[in-house]
Design a protein around this motif. Structure first.
Motif, PDB file in Angstrom:
ATOM      1  N   ASP A 247       0.831  -1.198   0.000  1.00 25.07           N
ATOM      2  CA  ASP A 247       0.000   0.000   0.000  1.00 25.07           C
ATOM      3  C   ASP A 247       0.865   1.247   0.000  1.00 25.07           C
ATOM      4  O   ASP A 247       1.961   1.247   0.568  1.00 25.07           O
ATOM      5  CB  ASP A 247      -0.950   0.010   1.204  1.00 25.07           C
ATOM      6  CG  ASP A 247      -0.213  -0.055   2.541  1.00 25.07           C
ATOM      7  OD1 ASP A 247       0.359   0.971   2.958  1.00 25.07           O
ATOM      8  OD2 ASP A 247      -0.205  -1.129   3.168  1.00 25.07           O
ATOM      9  N   SER A 248       0.411   2.264  -0.693  1.00 26.00           N
ATOM     10  CA  SER A 248       1.104   3.546  -0.775  1.00 26.00           C
ATOM     11  C   SER A 248       2.534   3.348  -1.288  1.00 26.00           C
ATOM     12  O   SER A 248       2.720   2.866  -2.407  1.00 26.00           O
ATOM     13  CB  SER A 248       1.089   4.230   0.596  1.00 26.00           C
ATOM     14  OG  SER A 248       1.502   5.569   0.506  1.00 26.00           O
ATOM     15  N   SER A 272      -3.496   1.916  -3.624  1.00 19.33           N
ATOM     16  CA  SER A 272      -3.266   3.363  -3.550  1.00 19.33           C
ATOM     17  C   SER A 272      -1.823   3.716  -3.871  1.00 19.33           C
ATOM     18  O   SER A 272      -1.163   4.452  -3.126  1.00 19.33           O
ATOM     19  CB  SER A 272      -3.626   3.900  -2.154  1.00 19.33           C
ATOM     20  OG  SER A 272      -4.914   3.526  -1.758  1.00 19.33           O
ATOM     21  N   SER A 317      -7.718   2.468  -6.505  1.00 21.14           N
ATOM     22  CA  SER A 317      -7.896   3.877  -6.186  1.00 21.14           C
ATOM     23  C   SER A 317      -9.366   4.102  -5.828  1.00 21.14           C
ATOM     24  O   SER A 317     -10.162   3.163  -5.812  1.00 21.14           O
ATOM     25  CB  SER A 317      -7.493   4.770  -7.374  1.00 21.14           C
ATOM     26  OG  SER A 317      -7.508   6.132  -6.993  1.00 21.14           O
ATOM     27  N   GLU A 322      -9.004   9.677  -2.891  1.00 27.02           N
ATOM     28  CA  GLU A 322      -7.634   9.312  -3.229  1.00 27.02           C
ATOM     29  C   GLU A 322      -7.060  10.319  -4.229  1.00 27.02           C
ATOM     30  O   GLU A 322      -7.712  10.662  -5.217  1.00 27.02           O
ATOM     31  CB  GLU A 322      -7.570   7.907  -3.848  1.00 27.02           C
ATOM     32  CG  GLU A 322      -7.703   6.777  -2.827  1.00 27.02           C
ATOM     33  CD  GLU A 322      -6.406   6.494  -2.089  1.00 27.02           C
ATOM     34  OE1 GLU A 322      -5.508   7.366  -2.085  1.00 27.02           O
ATOM     35  OE2 GLU A 322      -6.304   5.402  -1.503  1.00 27.02           O
ATOM     36  N   ASN A 324      -4.558   9.762  -6.139  1.00 31.54           N
ATOM     37  CA  ASN A 324      -3.932   9.102  -7.291  1.00 31.54           C
ATOM     38  C   ASN A 324      -4.949   8.658  -8.343  1.00 31.54           C
ATOM     39  O   ASN A 324      -4.588   7.939  -9.278  1.00 31.54           O
ATOM     40  CB  ASN A 324      -3.127   7.881  -6.821  1.00 31.54           C
ATOM     41  CG  ASN A 324      -4.031   6.688  -6.478  1.00 31.54           C
ATOM     42  OD1 ASN A 324      -5.201   6.856  -6.126  1.00 31.54           O
ATOM     43  ND2 ASN A 324      -3.504   5.483  -6.583  1.00 31.54           N
ATOM     44  N   TYR A 325      -6.204   9.070  -8.216  1.00 34.99           N
ATOM     45  CA  TYR A 325      -7.252   8.546  -9.093  1.00 34.99           C
ATOM     46  C   TYR A 325      -6.959   8.824 -10.571  1.00 34.99           C
ATOM     47  O   TYR A 325      -6.952   7.910 -11.402  1.00 34.99           O
ATOM     48  CB  TYR A 325      -8.604   9.144  -8.704  1.00 34.99           C
ATOM     49  CG  TYR A 325      -9.737   8.736  -9.613  1.00 34.99           C
ATOM     50  CD1 TYR A 325     -10.085   7.396  -9.778  1.00 34.99           C
ATOM     51  CD2 TYR A 325     -10.469   9.690 -10.322  1.00 34.99           C
ATOM     52  CE1 TYR A 325     -11.123   7.015 -10.606  1.00 34.99           C
ATOM     53  CE2 TYR A 325     -11.507   9.324 -11.156  1.00 34.99           C
ATOM     54  CZ  TYR A 325     -11.832   7.989 -11.296  1.00 34.99           C
ATOM     55  OH  TYR A 325     -12.855   7.620 -12.136  1.00 34.99           O
ATOM     56  N   THR A 328      -3.911   7.026 -11.794  1.00 37.53           N
ATOM     57  CA  THR A 328      -4.162   5.587 -11.935  1.00 37.53           C
ATOM     58  C   THR A 328      -4.869   5.287 -13.248  1.00 37.53           C
ATOM     59  O   THR A 328      -4.529   4.315 -13.943  1.00 37.53           O
ATOM     60  CB  THR A 328      -4.996   5.079 -10.744  1.00 37.53           C
ATOM     61  OG1 THR A 328      -4.223   5.220  -9.541  1.00 37.53           O
ATOM     62  CG2 THR A 328      -5.389   3.619 -10.921  1.00 37.53           C
ATOM     63  N   HIS A 353      -6.961   7.516   1.882  1.00 33.48           N
ATOM     64  CA  HIS A 353      -5.646   6.856   1.881  1.00 33.48           C
ATOM     65  C   HIS A 353      -5.404   6.306   3.282  1.00 33.48           C
ATOM     66  O   HIS A 353      -4.600   6.841   4.057  1.00 33.48           O
ATOM     67  CB  HIS A 353      -4.587   7.899   1.508  1.00 33.48           C
ATOM     68  CG  HIS A 353      -3.287   7.319   1.049  1.00 33.48           C
ATOM     69  ND1 HIS A 353      -3.104   6.806  -0.219  1.00 33.48           N
ATOM     70  CD2 HIS A 353      -2.102   7.162   1.673  1.00 33.48           C
ATOM     71  CE1 HIS A 353      -1.859   6.393  -0.354  1.00 33.48           C
ATOM     72  NE2 HIS A 353      -1.227   6.588   0.797  1.00 33.48           N
ATOM     73  N   THR A 357      -9.849   1.783   3.950  1.00 36.20           N
ATOM     74  CA  THR A 357      -9.965   1.595   2.493  1.00 36.20           C
ATOM     75  C   THR A 357      -9.218   0.335   2.062  1.00 36.20           C
ATOM     76  O   THR A 357      -9.736  -0.480   1.291  1.00 36.20           O
ATOM     77  CB  THR A 357      -9.397   2.819   1.760  1.00 36.20           C
ATOM     78  OG1 THR A 357     -10.187   3.976   2.080  1.00 36.20           O
ATOM     79  CG2 THR A 357      -9.401   2.610   0.254  1.00 36.20           C
ATOM     80  N   TRP A 358      -8.004   0.149   2.557  1.00 35.82           N
ATOM     81  CA  TRP A 358      -7.203  -1.005   2.126  1.00 35.82           C
ATOM     82  C   TRP A 358      -7.796  -2.321   2.619  1.00 35.82           C
ATOM     83  O   TRP A 358      -7.709  -3.332   1.920  1.00 35.82           O
ATOM     84  CB  TRP A 358      -5.761  -0.823   2.593  1.00 35.82           C
ATOM     85  CG  TRP A 358      -5.140   0.406   1.991  1.00 35.82           C
ATOM     86  CD1 TRP A 358      -5.418   0.933   0.755  1.00 35.82           C
ATOM     87  CD2 TRP A 358      -4.176   1.279   2.578  1.00 35.82           C
ATOM     88  NE1 TRP A 358      -4.689   2.076   0.540  1.00 35.82           N
ATOM     89  CE2 TRP A 358      -3.918   2.318   1.644  1.00 35.82           C
ATOM     90  CE3 TRP A 358      -3.507   1.287   3.793  1.00 35.82           C
ATOM     91  CZ2 TRP A 358      -3.015   3.344   1.899  1.00 35.82           C
ATOM     92  CZ3 TRP A 358      -2.610   2.307   4.063  1.00 35.82           C
ATOM     93  CH2 TRP A 358      -2.367   3.315   3.120  1.00 35.82           C
TER      94      TRP A 358
END
Length: 376
Positions: A247-248, A272, A317, A322, A324-325, A328, A353, A357-358
């Motif tokens: 993640d991240s 993410s 995402s 987020e 990074n949408y 991504t 983030h 979510t994860w």
């Protein structure tokens, strides 16, 4: 008492509550306009707010596992540094992986390895990079069952974000528990999980880069780690037995390692992720003027200028929450234009983030990885 101790959290909350009550109680006595009263009001408000913020910070650290200790918090940790062996081997018996301790998995019947599997805390020393780092290894119940005694298993490297703690993958993101449930329900094959930080040279964030004159982090994850784990555990030997997820920062590392080393990782999932190694105070100079190294650390540049590797990628995402949408979506479109590299995605309607979510993305991610890895 440690940074993650429940006692520390309780004491911090109790102290903040007492200060708040004390402020209310003493406020009428400090209502005068002389300098002593004004100083008293300022002091009480300042100390109370600091106590409240400290309590919130400790609670957030407990929930998300940002820092493992006071030394980690202040950048002075000594227990998880890089050990370099000159002309010798790490460990008392020369092995690249040493089991330090074991613990049960937090599932029903988890005290018995044949039912719940087992989590082993290990120390790993890279044969070629000489990087030393701790990790947690989850072994599924089947690993201990007699009918599977000759069977090999696929393995998945699981990486935290930065700074992150490996323990958070167990306590916060529940990887072993999720894998156990999915396997028990027949939704994925039993897999060995190797859980760790991408930060193998703390406190520096190396972004899984082979830094010129510095830690060879990419080589460690692509070569030394699979070799050490495979030498100690019954992991499939053929190409396609290893996957990686993170993640991240760990998500960026996972994608990069699969793209750069498809012979090591047949599939990678970035939860993410971002797609280019940052340069900031936590990373320092990662490339030392090496333009090719810098370009290769940009996954979009890599996909545009290098032959498409034979590997499978998954990115995640959220439409709302987020940052990074859009990046991504661009990355998905770029990879789709290549024929050898396969890509899939999980796009949530909303989700920040964070661990919540994860945790929503991990079950389908593990199922996706399971379908792309071989146990032979």
């Amino acid at each position: 008492m440690g940074l993650t101790s429940n006692k520390v959290l309780v004491l911090a909350i109790l102290f903040a509550v007492l200060l708040f009550v004390g402020t209310v109680w003493w406020w009428p006595r400090l209502a005068r306009r002389n300098w002593r009263a004004v100083s008293g009001r300022i002091g009480l408000l300042l100390v109370t707010q600091v106590a409240i913020f400290a309590s919130i910070g400790l609670f957030a650290n407990q929930a998300f596992g940002f820092y493992a200790s006071w030394a980690d918090l202040f950048g002075q940790e000594s227990g998880q540094g890089v050990v370099v062996y000159h002309g010798g081997q790490g460990g008392s018996d020369g092995g690249p992986l040493q089991v330090v301790s074991t613990e049960p998995v937090s599932v029903s019947g988890g005290t018995r390895p044949t039912i719940g599997g087992q989590i082993q805390k290990v120390d790993i020393v890279g044969r070629t990079t000489h990087i030393a780092t701790p990790a947690f290894v989850y072994l599924p119940p089947e690993y201990f069952q007699s009918r599977y005694r000759t069977r090999t298993f696929p393995a998945v490297t699981i990486l935290t974000g930065y700074p992150g703690t490996a323990a958070a993958l167990i306590k916060g993101l529940h990887y072993p528990q999720t894998a156990h449930e999915l396997s028990k329900n027949g939704q994925m094959q039993p897999m060995i999980l190797v859980m760790m930080r991408p930060t193998v040279a703390p406190p520096r964030d190396t972004e899984c880069v082979d830094i010129p004159g510095g830690p060879q982090t990419e080589k460690f994850f692509a070569k030394d780690l699979p070799d050490a784990v495979s030498a100690h555990y019954r992991v499939g030997k053929k190409p396609g037995s290893w996957g990686i997820v993170g993640d991240s920062t760990g998500g960026y590392c996972a994608l990069k390692l699969a793209l750069h080393h498809p012979e090591a990782y047949a599939a990678a999932a970035g939860l993410s992720p971002y797609y280019k190694a940052p340069i900031d105070p936590t990373t320092g100079d990662l490339f030392h003027g090496n333009k090719e190294l810098r370009n290769s650390a940009d996954l979009r540049w890599f996909m545009q200028h290098k032959p498409a590797p034979d590997t499978s990628l998954l990115v995640t995402s959220s439409k709302v929450g987020e940052h990074n949408y859009k990046e991504t979506l661009k990355f998905i479109s770029l990879v789709q234009s290549k024929h050898r590299t396969r890509i899939a995605s999980i796009i949530l309607d909303s989700g920040g983030h964070n661990f919540n979510t994860w945790r929503r993305e991990i079950p389908p991610t593990l199922q996706w990885l399971s379908g792309r890895l071989s146990d032979r």
